[in-house]
Design an enzyme around this catalytic site. Structure first.
Site, PDB file in Angstrom:
ATOM      1  N   ASP A 222       0.834  -1.197   0.000  1.00 20.55           N
ATOM      2  CA  ASP A 222       0.000   0.000   0.000  1.00 20.55           C
ATOM      3  C   ASP A 222       0.876   1.257   0.000  1.00 20.55           C
ATOM      4  OD1 ASP A 222      -2.269   1.586   0.252  1.00 20.55           O
ATOM      5  OD2 ASP A 222      -3.044   0.567   2.031  1.00 20.55           O
TER       6      ASP A 222
ATOM      7  N   ASP B 251     -10.954   1.802  -2.878  1.00 22.10           N
ATOM      8  CA  ASP B 251     -11.507   1.544  -1.548  1.00 22.10           C
ATOM      9  C   ASP B 251     -13.026   1.643  -1.574  1.00 22.10           C
ATOM     10  OD1 ASP B 251      -9.151   0.989  -0.324  1.00 22.10           O
ATOM     11  OD2 ASP B 251      -8.873   2.969   0.566  1.00 22.10           O
TER      12      ASP B 251
HETATM   13  C1  DGJ Z   1      -5.801   1.853   1.997  1.00 30.96           C
HETATM   14  C2  DGJ Z   1      -6.180   0.620   1.216  1.00 30.96           C
HETATM   15  O1  DGJ Z   1      -6.714   0.969  -0.017  1.00 30.96           O
HETATM   16  C3  DGJ Z   1      -7.148  -0.209   2.040  1.00 30.96           C
HETATM   17  O2  DGJ Z   1      -7.572  -1.326   1.310  1.00 30.96           O
HETATM   18  C4  DGJ Z   1      -6.493  -0.602   3.323  1.00 30.96           C
HETATM   19  O3  DGJ Z   1      -5.448  -1.489   3.066  1.00 30.96           O
HETATM   20  C5  DGJ Z   1      -6.014   0.625   4.075  1.00 30.96           C
HETATM   21  N1  DGJ Z   1      -5.213   1.477   3.249  1.00 30.96           N
HETATM   22  C6  DGJ Z   1      -5.240   0.231   5.302  1.00 30.96           C
HETATM   23  O4  DGJ Z   1      -4.708   1.300   5.956  1.00 30.96           O
END
Ligand code: DGJ
Length: 692
Positions: free
Chosen positions: A450, A513
């Site tokens: 990430d 997300d």
């Molecule tokens: C952003 C990601 O897109 C999410 O899926 C998740 O992993 C969060 N970060 C965790 O902090």
């Protein structure tokens, strides 16, 4: 022969199955574009137009269709390259220095050699021709063969000439939670600029261009190119005063300067590009096929369970074990622990950088969970955000100078974190060792990587934008070499790292997300224009959705996520019996159809219904699928006429609707189509068909 050369005329013709691309060298040594479009075989038909100045205000270099305009001379349009030599001269004057053809198994490559007339700078224009994919890759190589430093202030990987005005330009706009929102804009006089200045990721625009002449899915001319690079980029579309449209794409111009030391070479990222005379469908399918054959790892992607939406940062070994057990019962194949398992990570403000297992959450270490997951027969995955550090961590206390910073300024935090200066070899080594350690000491099959904030306070070098991404690519390449079974998912605050640079180094994209199944249809539809469905991670999550607050039936949520690589992100411990049963059925069905979704040919099926149906077809060998969605039925609740694509006209197909099976010829199903009627809100269906 995909590269044909007329040496007497210095004309080069690049041939793919259906298309041609031609350019030549004129008597002044200029590399001039001649043609891009449907295939022409007769190389001798191409002539180099004689250029005459229109007026002193329209100099020859302005009217010349150059393959790679450099800064200098009477050029005022966009240039691809600007170099400052050690004596301060900021103009390049090149001459032709020959060519070379390389033949590889999957492509032929033409290298056109140019050199500066005064300085010892060499410039190579590279064209890789993928004949059977109707695609080409263009990139350039700079070689400083002098004893002095040169500064590259701008480097675009190539210029394309589209012989039309008033084209449609499409790309994406959007932001976190709303990535991949397609926009189409008329090109007119002046310029359209798309770019990313954030360094890490972009949710706003994507590094590609699509220019079409009022094309549809299946008709019309489409010119396209995608940059094989993450991070900063810039792209310019310019409709000139001389009846054509120019496009360039390359490294971000913003705050960019690359030092080319004596003896150094630099290779620009490639532009993966092509032309379709038959609309967007051909463009997408050619790119998908290229990605499938050259970039994506072989094999089907596992059905994933990820605990992020269920637990947030509140990870505990016991609960994770329970989730894993339930995930297995439902049919998942890979269990991923997301953020919150390490350091003092109980929220966004701490933990990043301290990659030790949190002892409160995992008193017996992470292997207790991994053993449980493995004993259930699941693969195990873990989340990391290696490019970042939170201020309260041990890592930051020890190495406060490892973050991007200006000595006299305070660095900004965002999401409570700083960005590590990835241009430093010691930082790269720390990250590599940390990840290598994690993968060597634990039985891990999947890394979700990430990156949740953009870069700021960059430090003094202005090539960090490039070098940061290079370091990320390099670390993952090294890890893949040492741990070849591990899959890598590229995530950057949702869908911030979707591009043709990272694909192939990483295996999957986290698309957004925003897991609202209805919003996802829009995001996924736009995604599909360029990127392959197999690399699109899509989860089924709980309702009301945490972002949209919408309540969508589980079947629709599953169907929406089944368009890519299926994942489950629900709090499955809260599932009712009915939800458990439905989830089991849907996952089992996904596994049956998975080869068709992940390895088949993808079609966006257009229709004329006043109802907002979304229709997607997948076809592999004799089997096919049609997913149909209707978020809200309206306008007389009429049916939609579904015209399938890619069938054999003479063959008979068995089509299985929820209401029963029928049989028709391929010709009938493609030309006449069949009627499908969904009613109510959030209706969806999966229709399977097969050739008899
Ligand atoms: C952003 C990601 O897109 C999410 O899926 C998740 O992993 C969060 N970060 C965790 O902090």
């Amino acid at each position: 022969m995909s590269i044909v050369v007329n040496s007497a005329q210095n004309v080069f013709l690049l041939q793919t199955a259906l298309n041609s691309y031609a350019f030549g060298i004129d008597d002044q040594g200029l590399v001039r574009h001649l043609y891009w479009g449907k295939r022409i075989d007769a190389i001798d038909d191409f002539e180099m137009p004689v250029l005459t100045e229109v007026s002193t205000n329209d100099p020859v270099l302005e009217i010349t269709r150059e393959e790679f305009p450099v800064y200098g001379g009477l050029r005022y349009k966009e240039h691809c390259l600007k170099v400052t030599f050690a004596d301060g001269t900021r103009e390049m004057v090149y001459e032709y220095a020959g060519y070379k053809i390389i033949k590889e198994e999957s492509f032929d490559e033409l290298i056109l050699k140019l050199k500066d007339r005064h300085y010892r700078l060499k410039l190579e224009l590279h064209y890789k021709v993928y004949e059977h994919y109707d695609l080409m890759e263009r990139y350039v190589v700079l070689r400083n063969e002098s004893e002095e430093k040169m500064e590259v202030e701008k480097l675009h990987s190539g210029q394309f000439h589209i012989p039309y005005e008033n084209l449609n330009f499409s790309n994406v706009h959007g932001h976190w939670g709303a990535e991949q929102q397609r926009f189409v804009q008329k090109v007119s006089y002046g310029k359209i600029v798309i770019e990313n200045r954030r360094g890490i990721s972009t949710h706003n625009h994507n590094p590609y261009f699509i220019l079409d002449l009022d094309a549809t899915e299946t008709f019309g001319e489409v010119y396209f190119g995608a940059l094989r690079r993450s991070g900063n980029f810039s792209g310019v579309v310019e409709q000139t005063q001389y009846g054509e449209t120019l496009v360039q794409l390359g490294l971000g111009e913003h705050d960019f300067c690359l030092e080319l030391l004596p003896g150094e070479s630099f290779e620009s990222p490639a532009i993966l590009c092509g032309y379709s005379a038959t609309g967007f469908e051909t463009m997408s399918q050619n790119l998908h096929r290229f990605a499938g054959d050259f970039l994506l790892r072989e094999g089907l992607r596992p059905v994933l369970y990820n605990s992020w939406e269920a637990t947030g940062f509140g990870v505990s070994c016991e609960e994770q074990k329970k989730l894993a057990k339930k995930a297995k019962e439902l049919g998942a194949e890979l269990f991923v622990v997301d953020d919150g398992w390490f350091g003092e990570r109980n929220g966004i403000d701490n933990g990043l950088g301290d990659w030790y297992v949190n002892e409160t959450k995992f008193p017996n270490g992470i292997d207790e969970l991994i053993s449980e997951v493995k004993s259930l027969g699941l693969l195990f995955g873990i989340w990391v955000e290696p490019e970042m550090v939170n201020p309260p961590t041990k890592l930051y206390a020890k190495h406060p100078d490892w973050i991007y910073h200006f000595d006299t300024r305070e660095s900004d935090t965002s999401r409570g974190q700083y960005v590590l200066d990835m241009t430093k070899p010691e930082v790269q080594e720390y990250i590599y060792r940390m990840l290598d350690g994690l993968l060597s000491e634990h039985d891990i099959d999947y890394i979700k990587w990430d990156a949740n904030r953009p870069i700021s306070q960059t430090g003094l070098s202005r090539d960090l934008w490039y070098r940061h991404i290079e370091a990320v690519y390099d670390i993952v390449r090294r890890l893949r070499k040492k741990h070849p079974k591990v899959l890598f998912e590229a995530c950057a605050s949702g869908g911030g790292r979707i591009d043709y640079g990272i694909l192939g180094i990483f295996d999957d994209f986290w698309t957004s997300d925003n897991t609202d199944a209805c919003d996802r249809l829009t995001i996924q539809d736009t995604y599909s224009y360029l990127y392959p469905m197999k690399a699109m991670r899509a989860w089924v999550t709980d309702c009301p959705n945490f972002l949209s607050n919408r309540v969508i039936p589980m079947k629709f949520r599953f169907h929406s996520a089944m368009l890519g690589t299926l994942g489950i992100g629900c709090n499955i411990l809260e599932f009712s019996e009915a939800e458990t049963e439905l989830a089991k059925e849907m996952i089992a069905e996904y596994k049956e159809i998975r080869p068709i979704v992940q390895e088949g040919v993808f079609y966006r099926i257009k229709h004329t219904s006043a109802n907002d149906y979304s229709l997607y077809e997948y076809k592999k060998d004799r089997e096919g699928l049609l997913f149909a969605f209707l978020p809200q039925s309206k306008i007389g609740h009429r049916s939609v006429t579904v015209k399938l694509r890619g069938l054999s006209e003479a063959a008979t197909y068995s089509v299985k609707l929820e209401s029963g099976e029928f049989r028709k010829s391929g010709a009938y199903l493609m030309q006449n189509g069949f009627e499908l009627r969904l009613t109510g809100d959030y209706a969806s269906t999966l229709i399977r068909f097969s050739e008899l």
